[in-house]
Design a protein around this motif. Sequence first.
Motif, short mmCIF file in Angstrom:
data_model
loop_
_atom_site.label_atom_id
_atom_site.label_comp_id
_atom_site.label_asym_id
_atom_site.label_seq_id
_atom_site.Cartn_x
_atom_site.Cartn_y
_atom_site.Cartn_z
N LEU A 180 0.80 -1.26 -0.07
CA LEU A 180 0.06 0.01 -0.06
C LEU A 180 0.94 1.19 -0.04
CD1 LEU A 180 -2.81 -0.93 2.61
CD2 LEU A 180 -3.02 -0.59 0.01
N VAL A 181 1.98 1.28 0.95
CA VAL A 181 2.76 2.54 0.72
C VAL A 181 3.67 2.59 -0.42
CG1 VAL A 181 5.09 3.38 2.10
CG2 VAL A 181 3.04 2.37 3.34
N ASP A 182 4.13 1.39 -0.89
CA ASP A 182 4.81 1.69 -2.30
C ASP A 182 3.70 2.13 -3.48
OD1 ASP A 182 6.97 0.85 -1.12
OD2 ASP A 182 6.78 -1.37 -1.93
N GLU A 183 2.71 1.54 -3.47
CA GLU A 183 1.59 2.23 -4.54
C GLU A 183 1.18 3.55 -4.16
OE1 GLU A 183 -2.77 0.77 -6.46
OE2 GLU A 183 -1.93 -0.36 -4.96
N TYR A 184 0.93 4.06 -3.05
CA TYR A 184 0.51 5.15 -2.84
C TYR A 184 1.59 6.15 -3.48
CZ TYR A 184 -1.44 9.42 -0.81
OH TYR A 184 -1.92 10.73 -0.60
N GLU A 185 2.73 5.96 -2.84
CA GLU A 185 4.17 6.83 -3.35
C GLU A 185 4.23 6.93 -4.79
OE1 GLU A 185 7.36 5.00 -0.82
OE2 GLU A 185 6.80 6.48 0.92
N ALA A 186 3.86 5.61 -5.45
CA ALA A 186 4.07 5.80 -6.76
C ALA A 186 3.02 6.52 -7.70
CB ALA A 186 3.86 4.03 -7.38
N LEU A 187 1.83 6.54 -7.21
CA LEU A 187 0.82 7.35 -7.55
C LEU A 187 0.86 8.56 -7.26
CD1 LEU A 187 -2.38 5.11 -6.29
CD2 LEU A 187 -1.69 5.78 -8.62
N GLN A 188 1.73 8.99 -6.28
CA GLN A 188 2.07 10.54 -5.93
C GLN A 188 3.01 11.08 -6.85
OE1 GLN A 188 3.42 10.50 -1.75
NE2 GLN A 188 1.81 12.11 -1.46
N ALA A 189 4.10 10.18 -7.20
CA ALA A 189 4.98 10.54 -8.06
C ALA A 189 4.54 10.67 -9.62
CB ALA A 189 6.09 9.40 -8.35
N VAL A 190 3.72 9.99 -9.86
CA VAL A 190 2.92 10.08 -11.15
C VAL A 190 2.09 11.28 -11.39
CG1 VAL A 190 0.96 9.08 -12.73
CG2 VAL A 190 2.95 7.43 -11.60
N HIS A 191 1.32 11.52 -10.25
CA HIS A 191 0.31 12.67 -10.20
C HIS A 191 1.44 13.98 -10.07
CE1 HIS A 191 -2.48 15.54 -9.02
NE2 HIS A 191 -1.86 15.83 -7.93
N ALA A 192 2.69 14.26 -9.38
CA ALA A 192 3.53 15.10 -9.56
C ALA A 192 4.03 15.10 -10.89
CB ALA A 192 4.54 15.05 -8.35
N GLU A 193 4.30 14.21 -11.44
CA GLU A 193 5.16 14.42 -12.83
C GLU A 193 4.16 14.65 -13.96
OE1 GLU A 193 6.63 11.06 -15.73
OE2 GLU A 193 7.65 10.86 -13.80
N ARG A 194 3.02 14.28 -13.97
CA ARG A 194 2.03 14.73 -14.98
C ARG A 194 1.09 15.76 -14.52
NH1 ARG A 194 -0.46 8.65 -16.37
NH2 ARG A 194 1.53 7.56 -16.94
N GLY A 195 1.01 16.38 -13.49
CA GLY A 195 0.39 17.42 -13.21
C GLY A 195 -1.07 17.32 -13.59
N ASN A 196 -1.52 16.10 -13.55
CA ASN A 196 -3.09 16.09 -13.86
C ASN A 196 -3.67 15.16 -12.87
OD1 ASN A 196 -2.57 13.07 -14.37
ND2 ASN A 196 -2.67 13.29 -16.51
N GLU A 197 -5.04 15.09 -12.88
CA GLU A 197 -6.00 14.25 -11.82
C GLU A 197 -6.11 13.02 -12.18
OE1 GLU A 197 -6.91 16.11 -9.14
OE2 GLU A 197 -5.62 17.56 -10.07
N GLU A 198 -5.45 12.62 -13.06
CA GLU A 198 -5.73 10.88 -13.64
C GLU A 198 -5.62 10.13 -12.17
OE1 GLU A 198 -3.74 7.52 -16.44
OE2 GLU A 198 -3.90 9.49 -17.14
N PRO A 199 -4.43 9.98 -11.58
CA PRO A 199 -4.25 9.10 -10.43
C PRO A 199 -5.07 9.34 -9.12
CG PRO A 199 -2.19 10.35 -10.79
CD PRO A 199 -3.25 10.82 -12.05
N ARG A 200 -5.63 10.34 -9.11
CA ARG A 200 -6.04 10.80 -7.77
C ARG A 200 -7.16 9.90 -7.34
NH1 ARG A 200 -4.20 14.70 -4.83
NH2 ARG A 200 -5.94 15.23 -4.10
N GLY A 201 -8.04 9.22 -8.08
CA GLY A 201 -9.01 8.33 -7.78
C GLY A 201 -8.36 7.01 -7.31
N ARG A 202 -7.44 6.51 -7.68
CA ARG A 202 -6.83 5.44 -7.28
C ARG A 202 -5.96 5.75 -5.96
NH1 ARG A 202 -7.00 0.64 -5.30
NH2 ARG A 202 -5.12 -0.62 -5.19
N MET A 203 -5.49 6.92 -6.06
CA MET A 203 -4.80 7.54 -4.78
C MET A 203 -5.62 7.43 -3.58
SD MET A 203 -2.33 10.57 -5.90
CE MET A 203 -1.92 11.02 -4.32
#
Length: 75
Positions: free
Chosen positions: A12-35
Motif C-alpha cells: 500500500l505504501v509503495d503504491e501510494y508513493e508511486a501514484l503520488q510521483a505520477v501525479h506530480a510528474e504529469r500534473g493531472n488528476e488521473e491518478p487521484r481516484g486510485r490514490m
Amino acid sequence: MLMAHPAVLRKLVDEYEALQAVHAERGNEEPRGRMAEVACALCTSTGTSDVDAALIAARHKLPGAQVRDDSLLGR
C-alpha cells in the motif's frame, strides 16, 4: 486493534508513493481516484483518519523501520 500484515502495508505504501510521483510528474488528476482508494485502505489498515498519519503508522510497522520524530507533522 488489528494491524495489517507488513507485506500488505509495504504494498500500500509503495503504491501510494508511486501514484503520488505520477501525479506530480504529469500534473493531472488521473491518478487521484486510485490514490484516494489506497489512502482509504491505508487508513483502515492502520486505524488512522488521514493519509499522512497512515503512512507514518505503516512505515513504523515495516521491517527495519527506525523510529523517527514525526511530531512536526501534527502542527
